[in-house]
Design a protein around this motif. Structure first.
Motif, PDB file in Angstrom:
ATOM      1  N   TYR A   1       2.354  34.292 -25.687  1.00 41.20           N
ATOM      2  CA  TYR A   1       1.167  33.970 -25.703  1.00 41.20           C
ATOM      3  C   TYR A   1       1.498  32.567 -26.176  1.00 41.20           C
ATOM      4  O   TYR A   1       2.380  32.438 -27.431  1.00 41.20           O
ATOM      5  CB  TYR A   1       0.436  34.623 -26.855  1.00 41.20           C
TER       6      TYR A   1
ATOM      7  N   THR B   1      -6.055  36.875 -19.286  1.00 48.77           N
ATOM      8  CA  THR B   1      -5.381  36.488 -19.986  1.00 48.77           C
ATOM      9  C   THR B   1      -4.122  37.379 -20.637  1.00 48.77           C
ATOM     10  O   THR B   1      -2.964  36.739 -20.577  1.00 48.77           O
ATOM     11  CB  THR B   1      -6.082  36.117 -21.605  1.00 48.77           C
ATOM     12  N   ASP B   2      -4.227  38.559 -20.542  1.00 49.49           N
ATOM     13  CA  ASP B   2      -3.061  39.712 -20.837  1.00 49.49           C
ATOM     14  C   ASP B   2      -1.966  39.317 -19.723  1.00 49.49           C
ATOM     15  O   ASP B   2      -0.922  39.192 -19.946  1.00 49.49           O
ATOM     16  CB  ASP B   2      -3.333  40.896 -20.802  1.00 49.49           C
TER      17      ASP B   2
ATOM     18  N   ASP C   1      -0.292  35.834 -20.022  1.00 48.24           N
ATOM     19  CA  ASP C   1       0.530  35.539 -21.133  1.00 48.24           C
ATOM     20  C   ASP C   1       1.984  36.358 -20.644  1.00 48.24           C
ATOM     21  O   ASP C   1       2.899  35.890 -20.828  1.00 48.24           O
ATOM     22  CB  ASP C   1       0.148  36.485 -22.335  1.00 48.24           C
TER      23      ASP C   1
ATOM     24  N   ARG D   1      -9.097  35.363 -24.849  1.00 43.89           N
ATOM     25  CA  ARG D   1      -8.387  36.428 -25.021  1.00 43.89           C
ATOM     26  C   ARG D   1      -8.943  37.438 -26.068  1.00 43.89           C
ATOM     27  O   ARG D   1      -9.536  36.927 -27.128  1.00 43.89           O
ATOM     28  CB  ARG D   1      -6.895  36.313 -25.293  1.00 43.89           C
ATOM     29  N   PRO D   2      -8.620  38.724 -25.871  1.00 40.36           N
ATOM     30  CA  PRO D   2      -7.932  39.376 -24.889  1.00 40.36           C
ATOM     31  C   PRO D   2      -8.995  39.768 -23.895  1.00 40.36           C
ATOM     32  O   PRO D   2      -9.887  40.261 -23.977  1.00 40.36           O
ATOM     33  CB  PRO D   2      -7.272  40.540 -25.710  1.00 40.36           C
TER      34      PRO D   2
END
Length: 188
Positions: free
Chosen positions: A90, A80-81, A84, A75-76
């Protein structure tokens, strides 16, 4: 993938893999390996794990390296955003419990954050392609992944749907044919 010498290593089972010593060997950093067990493939009535493990190989040593800002697992990134959001926040490691609103709740404590992103990409892409839509399969995976149909993915996780729909990444649009589909059809 060629520059990473990406290789799928197949063993009959986990015992054979452990006794082979391959994972204890000093493997150069420019070599990418993914393991797969023969007992996970081509078993009548069981989902064929080769789809998952081959996709892990391609995403780890292909997509992630070509599109690190979008499909990277550190991340980021866009991936991954989106993950999450899907996990309700997260988490660097597996939490004791996920929020009720989470639809992705991976619980393997040996899987670090990067590993969880790879798994998330697998669940999302194979769902988009229709691999998880069978009601029996959907029930089997609900402990980890709740959005098992393409429409549920599109409506429930618009962040990953947008990534998967982006033509820049040249992601698959058709599910590969594997033995699982042949054996599943034979039962109906």
């Amino acid at each position: 993938m060629v520059s990473q010498q990406a290789t799928l290593v197949m063993f009959q089972d986990e015992n054979e893999a452990e006794s082979s010593g391959i994972f204890d060997a000093e493997i150069p950093e420019d070599h990418g390996f993914q393991d797969l067990y023969g007992e996970e493939t081509n078993e009548s009535g069981r989902f064929d794990a080769s789809l998952e493990e081959v996709l892990h190989l391609i995403s780890n040593y292909g997509y992630e390296l070509v599109y690190p800002e979008a499909l990277g697992t550190e991340r980021p990134t866009q991936l991954t955003d989106a993950m999450d959001l899907a996990r309700g926040g997260y988490y660097a490691s597996v939490p004791s419990s996920y929020p009720e609103e989470a639809w992705y709740h991976y619980d393997d404590i040996t899987c670090d954050y990067r590993c969880m992103a790879v798994e998330y990409f697998y669940w999302a892409l194979t769902t988009k392609l229709g691999a998880q839509a069978d009601p029996v399969r959907c029930a089997e995976i609900a402990v980890e992944w709740e959005l098992c149909t393409p429409s549920a993915l599109e409506n429930g996780d618009p962040a990953i749907a947008a990534i998967l729909d982006d033509p820049t990444f040249k992601l698959p649009t058709v599910l590969p044919i594997c033995s699982f589909w042949v054996s599943l059809t034979a039962f109906r």
